[in-house]
Design an enzyme around this catalytic site. Sequence first.
Site, short mmCIF file in Angstrom:
data_model
loop_
_atom_site.label_atom_id
_atom_site.label_comp_id
_atom_site.label_asym_id
_atom_site.label_seq_id
_atom_site.Cartn_x
_atom_site.Cartn_y
_atom_site.Cartn_z
CG ASP A 130 0.40 -2.66 2.16
OD1 ASP A 130 -0.01 -1.84 1.32
OD2 ASP A 130 0.55 -2.38 3.37
N GLY A 138 1.94 1.29 -4.07
CA GLY A 138 2.14 2.73 -4.22
C GLY A 138 3.59 3.12 -3.97
CG HIS A 177 -2.55 0.04 -7.80
ND1 HIS A 177 -2.28 -0.47 -6.56
CD2 HIS A 177 -2.99 1.32 -7.59
CE1 HIS A 177 -2.56 0.45 -5.63
NE2 HIS A 177 -2.98 1.55 -6.24
CB SER A 212 -9.53 -2.94 2.87
OG SER A 212 -9.24 -1.55 2.86
CD GLU A 222 -11.54 -0.68 6.84
OE1 GLU A 222 -11.14 -1.57 6.06
OE2 GLU A 222 -12.34 -0.89 7.76
CD1 TRP A 252 -15.31 0.51 -0.04
CD2 TRP A 252 -15.33 1.42 -2.10
NE1 TRP A 252 -15.79 -0.44 -0.93
CE2 TRP A 252 -15.82 0.08 -2.18
CE3 TRP A 252 -15.26 2.18 -3.27
CZ2 TRP A 252 -16.22 -0.49 -3.39
CZ3 TRP A 252 -15.66 1.60 -4.47
CH2 TRP A 252 -16.13 0.29 -4.51
CG LEU A 299 -5.12 -22.24 -6.68
CD1 LEU A 299 -4.48 -22.51 -5.33
CD2 LEU A 299 -4.21 -21.31 -7.48
CB SER A 307 -5.10 -3.58 7.16
OG SER A 307 -3.88 -2.93 7.44
C1 IPE Z 1 -4.44 -3.34 3.30
O1 IPE Z 1 -3.55 -2.42 2.77
C2 IPE Z 1 -5.51 -3.64 2.30
C3 IPE Z 1 -5.08 -4.33 1.10
C4 IPE Z 1 -3.90 -4.82 0.88
C5 IPE Z 1 -6.10 -4.47 0.10
P1 IPE Z 1 -3.67 -0.86 3.13
O2 IPE Z 1 -2.53 -0.19 2.47
O3 IPE Z 1 -5.03 -0.36 2.81
O4 IPE Z 1 -3.49 -0.89 4.70
P2 IPE Z 1 -3.10 0.24 5.77
O5 IPE Z 1 -3.97 1.41 5.50
O6 IPE Z 1 -1.66 0.56 5.55
O7 IPE Z 1 -3.33 -0.41 7.09
C1 IPE Z 2 -1.70 -2.34 -1.89
O1 IPE Z 2 -0.82 -1.31 -2.17
C2 IPE Z 2 -2.89 -2.34 -2.82
C3 IPE Z 2 -4.12 -1.80 -2.24
C4 IPE Z 2 -4.33 -1.57 -0.97
C5 IPE Z 2 -5.21 -1.53 -3.16
P1 IPE Z 2 -1.03 0.16 -1.63
O2 IPE Z 2 -1.84 0.92 -2.61
O3 IPE Z 2 -1.58 0.13 -0.25
O4 IPE Z 2 0.47 0.70 -1.62
P2 IPE Z 2 1.19 1.50 -0.47
O5 IPE Z 2 0.97 0.76 0.80
O6 IPE Z 2 0.58 2.87 -0.43
O7 IPE Z 2 2.63 1.51 -0.87
MG MG Z 3 -0.77 0.06 1.61
#
Ligand code: IPE
Ligand code: IPE
Ligand code: MG
Length: 240
Positions: free
Chosen positions: A14, A17, A31, A59, A61, A63, A125, A187
């Site tokens: 996570d 972004g 990413h 995830s 979600e 989508w 692995l 999450s």
């Molecule tokens: C959780 O991250 C899913 C992944 C790392 C793929 P999110 O950024 O989607 O989670 P929330 O929305 O902050 O809980």
């Molecule tokens: C994790 O990073 C990658 C995915 C969930 C695809 P995020 O895209 O959630 O980045 P933040 O949490 O918005 O910084």
């Molecule tokens: Mg995130």
Amino acid sequence: MEKRIPAHISIIMDGNGRWAKEKGHERGYGHIHGVESVRKVTQACVEEGVKYLSVYAFSEENWSRPAEEVGFLMNLMMDAISREVETLMKNGVRFRVLGNMERIPSTLQDAIRALEEQTAGNDRLTLIVFLSYSGQWDILQAAKKMAMEHGTDVSGVTREDFGRYLVTAGIPDPDLIIRTSGEQRLSNYLLWQGAYSELYFTDILWPDFGGKELHDAVEAYSRRDRRFGGLSKKEAGDNQ
Ligand code: IPE
Ligand code: IPE
Ligand code: MG
């Protein structure tokens, strides 16, 4: 004390972004760098002797994010697959993708299947990418599959039996679940399989996470006292 190495490390990757925004870039830039972290951590796990590394890449979600970002992530996955084949083969890494494949573009589904087949004989692995995955979806699809096979005759079904319907059938439960970026929640990740996982939260954003950070997490894990509802080894000894 001998360092305990987890057999299965799982990571909620996570913060991509936020990492990009901090640097004045679009989210996609984060990413792209996140893929680099997967490469570094995979290498570190091979070196540490970890047998399973799983990563939450997308995830169910997720989508709900703007179509542009979703498309970007699917393309990135496609690129990574074609670029990483050689390294995976060289390091003896088996590649698997688990999740609800229905919504994954068919070209990506084909590429995933081809890489899974190509790496199926590797056993140093196993790298598992959870894509279009959620823990609740997994439990629900398992329950449906079980109902198809057993009908209402479920009185003898054990937890082990049920586990065989989950998409992770045959894969040991994660010993350690790491989440980056300071968020402290699951999450909708491995809800069944993570029942007794050790949780490790770090403020580091995913694109800044690499071999050293993985090593630190393993170090912290090896100091944990896993009791599984019983008593610690020391207490059990004192009570004898
Ligand atoms: C959780 O991250 C899913 C992944 C790392 C793929 P999110 O950024 O989607 O989670 P929330 O929305 O902050 O809980
Ligand atoms: C994790 O990073 C990658 C995915 C969930 C695809 P995020 O895209 O959630 O980045 P933040 O949490 O918005 O910084
Ligand atoms: Mg995130």
